[in-house]
Design a protein around this motif. Structure first.
Motif, PDB file in Angstrom:
ATOM      1  N   LYS A  85      33.582  47.234  52.737  1.00  0.00           N
ATOM      2  CA  LYS A  85      34.673  46.528  51.665  1.00  0.00           C
ATOM      3  C   LYS A  85      35.020  45.359  51.761  1.00  0.00           C
ATOM      4  O   LYS A  85      35.342  44.503  50.772  1.00  0.00           O
ATOM      5  CB  LYS A  85      35.906  47.575  51.966  1.00  0.00           C
ATOM      6  N   TYR A  86      34.841  44.869  53.091  1.00  0.00           N
ATOM      7  CA  TYR A  86      35.332  43.423  53.185  1.00  0.00           C
ATOM      8  C   TYR A  86      33.858  42.361  53.448  1.00  0.00           C
ATOM      9  O   TYR A  86      33.881  41.353  53.568  1.00  0.00           O
ATOM     10  CB  TYR A  86      35.870  43.406  54.562  1.00  0.00           C
ATOM     11  N   THR A  87      32.955  42.995  52.825  1.00  0.00           N
ATOM     12  CA  THR A  87      31.485  42.073  52.804  1.00  0.00           C
ATOM     13  C   THR A  87      31.304  41.651  51.186  1.00  0.00           C
ATOM     14  O   THR A  87      30.996  42.649  50.460  1.00  0.00           O
ATOM     15  CB  THR A  87      30.415  42.981  53.293  1.00  0.00           C
ATOM     16  N   HIS A  88      31.598  40.238  50.886  1.00  0.00           N
ATOM     17  CA  HIS A  88      31.537  39.739  49.615  1.00  0.00           C
ATOM     18  C   HIS A  88      30.176  39.620  49.426  1.00  0.00           C
ATOM     19  O   HIS A  88      29.703  38.515  50.252  1.00  0.00           O
ATOM     20  CB  HIS A  88      32.611  38.959  49.540  1.00  0.00           C
ATOM     21  N   ARG A  89      29.813  39.759  48.232  1.00  0.00           N
ATOM     22  CA  ARG A  89      28.255  39.122  47.890  1.00  0.00           C
ATOM     23  C   ARG A  89      28.587  38.294  46.755  1.00  0.00           C
ATOM     24  O   ARG A  89      27.668  37.392  46.404  1.00  0.00           O
ATOM     25  CB  ARG A  89      27.137  40.326  47.589  1.00  0.00           C
ATOM     26  N   VAL A  90      29.585  38.366  45.784  1.00  0.00           N
ATOM     27  CA  VAL A  90      29.933  37.671  44.682  1.00  0.00           C
ATOM     28  C   VAL A  90      31.210  37.274  44.469  1.00  0.00           C
ATOM     29  O   VAL A  90      32.048  37.963  44.837  1.00  0.00           O
ATOM     30  CB  VAL A  90      29.366  38.447  43.282  1.00  0.00           C
ATOM     31  N   PRO A  91      31.641  36.334  43.740  1.00  0.00           N
ATOM     32  CA  PRO A  91      33.053  35.771  43.720  1.00  0.00           C
ATOM     33  C   PRO A  91      33.813  37.076  43.095  1.00  0.00           C
ATOM     34  O   PRO A  91      33.320  37.801  42.115  1.00  0.00           O
ATOM     35  CB  PRO A  91      33.010  34.665  42.907  1.00  0.00           C
ATOM     36  N   VAL A  92      35.040  37.229  43.475  1.00  0.00           N
ATOM     37  CA  VAL A  92      35.940  38.251  42.960  1.00  0.00           C
ATOM     38  C   VAL A  92      36.884  37.502  42.239  1.00  0.00           C
ATOM     39  O   VAL A  92      37.469  36.641  42.681  1.00  0.00           O
ATOM     40  CB  VAL A  92      36.452  39.213  44.195  1.00  0.00           C
ATOM     41  N   LYS A  93      37.514  38.183  41.269  1.00  0.00           N
ATOM     42  CA  LYS A  93      38.589  37.596  40.540  1.00  0.00           C
ATOM     43  C   LYS A  93      39.961  37.908  40.976  1.00  0.00           C
ATOM     44  O   LYS A  93      40.252  38.993  41.213  1.00  0.00           O
ATOM     45  CB  LYS A  93      38.632  38.101  39.129  1.00  0.00           C
ATOM     46  N   VAL A  94      40.812  36.770  41.352  1.00  0.00           N
ATOM     47  CA  VAL A  94      42.054  37.163  42.112  1.00  0.00           C
ATOM     48  C   VAL A  94      43.171  36.385  41.264  1.00  0.00           C
ATOM     49  O   VAL A  94      43.030  35.408  40.680  1.00  0.00           O
ATOM     50  CB  VAL A  94      42.001  36.325  43.510  1.00  0.00           C
ATOM     51  N   ASP A  95      44.387  37.342  41.194  1.00  0.00           N
ATOM     52  CA  ASP A  95      45.470  36.686  40.528  1.00  0.00           C
ATOM     53  C   ASP A  95      46.746  36.563  41.319  1.00  0.00           C
ATOM     54  O   ASP A  95      47.823  37.101  41.033  1.00  0.00           O
ATOM     55  CB  ASP A  95      45.702  37.310  39.313  1.00  0.00           C
ATOM     56  N   TYR A  96      46.566  35.946  42.343  1.00  0.00           N
ATOM     57  CA  TYR A  96      47.733  35.768  43.358  1.00  0.00           C
ATOM     58  C   TYR A  96      47.972  34.176  43.332  1.00  0.00           C
ATOM     59  O   TYR A  96      47.179  33.365  43.149  1.00  0.00           O
ATOM     60  CB  TYR A  96      47.298  36.173  44.839  1.00  0.00           C
TER      61      TYR A  96
END
Length: 230
Positions: A165-176
């Motif tokens: 779950k915490y292994t990112h391969r591509v950017p994620v969209k975040v709205d914070y």
């Protein structure tokens, strides 16, 4: 051998003498203090936990959280493991990022930077031993009434990390936004409200928040997947 230091500002300018016996006393005191810290840390060991829990039904081990110097999580983990203390640092997997047309492999890292989990009994000596470990800054909640983490939450947190779950391969969209109130959704601080203090999406997919625990503000750096909107 004596060492003499004359202090001109004293009226009588009497020599100050430091004798071998004084130096020996200082060294012995330091050695005794070290032995006391080691003895205290042993009270958090698996052997002691097992023995006391077997003899006293009301004494149950629990997970507690140590705040450590960021970047020293592995060093603290090894020191505690060598001391037979049950310790856990949940890590993400390695992942790829593309920068300037080049693919880089980002190494595994602690999911909650600057924190180490330990499982032991809530004994004054054990907490004192943990608090004096090199690179440990504090026990979350304080040594006298440390914050307990539910076993189920630790198991779930580790399972999520193992599942990537915490292994990112591509950017994620975040709205914070900085200053926004959010809720921590998993990990040792699950269910706590927090305030976003900074966001680093470009490189690390990390967010820094201030979590209020027992009325104390605790700075925590989390994976972006560990927070949710309220």
């Amino acid at each position: 051998m004596n060492m003499q230091h004359r202090r001109g500002q004293f009226e009588l300018a009497m020599p100050i003498v430091i004798r071998k016996s004084c130096l020996a006393f200082t060294q012995e005191k330091s050695a005794r203090d070290t032995e006391i810290r080691i003895d205290q840390l042993s009270m958090a060991s698996r052997a002691v936990v097992s023995r006391i829990a077997a003899d006293y039904d009301e004494m149950k081990p629990a997970w507690f959280c140590l705040r450590v110097l960021t970047g020293r999580e592995s060093a603290v983990e090894k020191l505690l493991d060598d001391a037979d203390v049950e310790v856990l640092v949940v890590r993400s997997g390695a992942y790829k990022v593309v920068r300037r047309g080049r693919v880089r492999i980002m190494p595994s890292r602690p999911v909650v930077a600057g924190y180490v989990l330990v499982r032991c009994l809530n004994l004054p000596a054990a907490m004192a031993g943990l608090a004096h470990v090199n690179d440990v800054l504090a026990i979350v909640g304080g040594a006298s009434s440390p914050y307990r983490i539910h076993d189920d939450e630790v198991i779930r947190f580790k399972a999520l990390a193992d599942d990537g779950k915490y292994t990112h391969r591509v950017p994620v969209k975040v709205d914070y936004m900085v200053g926004e109130q959010v809720r921590v959704c998993d990990g040792p601080f699950a269910s706590f409200d927090a305030i976003v203090t900074s966001i680093d999406m470009a490189e690390k997919f990390r967010v820094s928040v201030e979590v209020s625990i027992f009325g104390r503000s605790t700075p925590v750096e989390l994976d972006i997947a560990q927070i949710e909107k309220m």
